[in-house]
Design a protein around this motif. Structure first.
Motif, PDB file in Angstrom:
ATOM      1  N   SER A  10      -7.466   6.534  10.338  1.00 51.80           N
ATOM      2  CA  SER A  10      -6.784   6.996  11.557  1.00 51.80           C
ATOM      3  C   SER A  10      -6.179   8.385  11.399  1.00 51.80           C
ATOM      4  N   SER A  58      -6.779  -1.129   3.472  1.00 59.88           N
ATOM      5  CA  SER A  58      -6.220  -0.453   4.660  1.00 59.88           C
ATOM      6  C   SER A  58      -7.089   0.728   5.089  1.00 59.88           C
ATOM      7  N   GLN A  59      -8.411   0.592   4.914  1.00 58.93           N
ATOM      8  CA  GLN A  59      -9.289   1.731   5.196  1.00 58.93           C
ATOM      9  C   GLN A  59      -9.197   2.201   6.642  1.00 58.93           C
ATOM     10  N   ASP A  66       0.864  -1.177   0.000  1.00 59.49           N
ATOM     11  CA  ASP A  66       0.000   0.000   0.000  1.00 59.49           C
ATOM     12  C   ASP A  66       0.906   1.235   0.000  1.00 59.49           C
ATOM     13  N   LYS A 107       7.051   9.316   8.629  1.00 61.99           N
ATOM     14  CA  LYS A 107       5.594   9.306   8.543  1.00 61.99           C
ATOM     15  C   LYS A 107       5.163   8.861   7.149  1.00 61.99           C
ATOM     16  N   PRO A 108       3.967   8.302   7.024  1.00 61.06           N
ATOM     17  CA  PRO A 108       3.530   7.754   5.740  1.00 61.06           C
ATOM     18  C   PRO A 108       3.468   8.812   4.645  1.00 61.06           C
ATOM     19  N   GLN A 131       0.443  10.963   4.620  1.00 61.27           N
ATOM     20  CA  GLN A 131       0.369  12.012   5.633  1.00 61.27           C
ATOM     21  C   GLN A 131       1.034  13.292   5.153  1.00 61.27           C
ATOM     22  N   HIS A 170      -6.626   2.058   8.604  1.00 60.24           N
ATOM     23  CA  HIS A 170      -5.379   2.801   8.773  1.00 60.24           C
ATOM     24  C   HIS A 170      -5.529   4.212   8.200  1.00 60.24           C
ATOM     25  N   TYR A 171      -6.099   4.313   7.011  1.00 59.33           N
ATOM     26  CA  TYR A 171      -6.296   5.643   6.430  1.00 59.33           C
ATOM     27  C   TYR A 171      -7.253   6.482   7.263  1.00 59.33           C
ATOM     28  N   LEU A 207       1.057   4.259   2.504  1.00 62.47           N
ATOM     29  CA  LEU A 207       1.430   4.001   3.891  1.00 62.47           C
ATOM     30  C   LEU A 207       2.925   3.750   4.072  1.00 62.47           C
TER      31      LEU A 207
END
Length: 206
Positions: free
Chosen positions: A70, A64-65, A31, A40-41, A44, A67-68, A34
């Motif tokens: 968050s 990864s919904q 992904d 940091k991703p 972000q 995670h996104y 991420l």
């Protein structure tokens, strides 16, 4: 044109959408949004640059919904299955957004300009257009960056029809619109991180 007239177009009229719905094939299927850059991703970095430029913000993601989510923004998946590409992300954005305009940027372009949306909006206002995309010129020649765009929500029906024909190319889609090209001097700002070595180089350069 959308309900806001060109001379009233402002950040409050614009929803930002970070496109993170791809397969990440060239990065080994991970992904991409991420993957870490400076702790940091990638996504972000893009969210932090785009957030001050728009009224509301969301992420287009097909995995990864949680995670996104968050990061604190809505997550909108494609309306079509099978990872059909960034135009499907735009389709989802146009279907979900409640503002007259939608601005998009990819999750793998962590250096997008802080004035990206303002310049696109100014060009739309001047031309009375329904869309604008970023363009750069440099060592690679003139390059169009249709994933860095601002477009009217009123284009949704036309995009639905375009995708229904099996078309997936962003350039072809924008060619059907009254679209203006906006030149930016920072060619490096629109660099896409598609592979692990590219990500490593950016980590070392910045």
């Amino acid at each position: 044109m959308a309900s806001s007239t060109p001379n009233t177009l402002s950040a409050s009229h614009i929803t930002g959408l970070v496109l993170a719905g791809g397969r990440g094939t060239r990065m080994g299927g991970v992904d991409k949004g991420l993957q870490p850059l400076h702790g940091k991703p990638l996504v972000q970095h893009v969210l932090e640059r785009l957030a001050p430029q728009v009224g509301t913000l969301a992420v287009n993601a097909n995995r990864s919904q949680l995670h996104y989510a968050s990061f604190g923004y809505p997550v909108w998946s494609d309306l079509q299955a099978g990872f059909p590409g960034p135009l499907a992300g735009l389709q989802s954005g146009l279907a979900h957004c409640t503002t007259p305009w939608l601005a998009c940027a990819p999750c793998d372009a962590p250096l997008i300009p802080y004035d990206l949306v303002a310049h696109l909006a100014d060009a739309i206002a001047e031309a009375g257009a329904e869309a604008a995309i970023a363009v750069t010129t440099g060592a690679q020649g003139r390059q169009r960056h249709p994933v860095c765009a601002l477009l009217s929500r009123s284009t949704r029906d036309a995009l639905d029809a375009f995708l229904a024909t099996g078309e997936r190319k962003m350039d072809r889609w924008f060619a059907t619109l009254h679209c203006v090209e906006v030149e930016f001097p920072e060619e490096h700002a629109f660099s896409n991180i598609n592979t692990a070595p590219e990500l490593q180089r950016l980590e070392e350069e910045q």
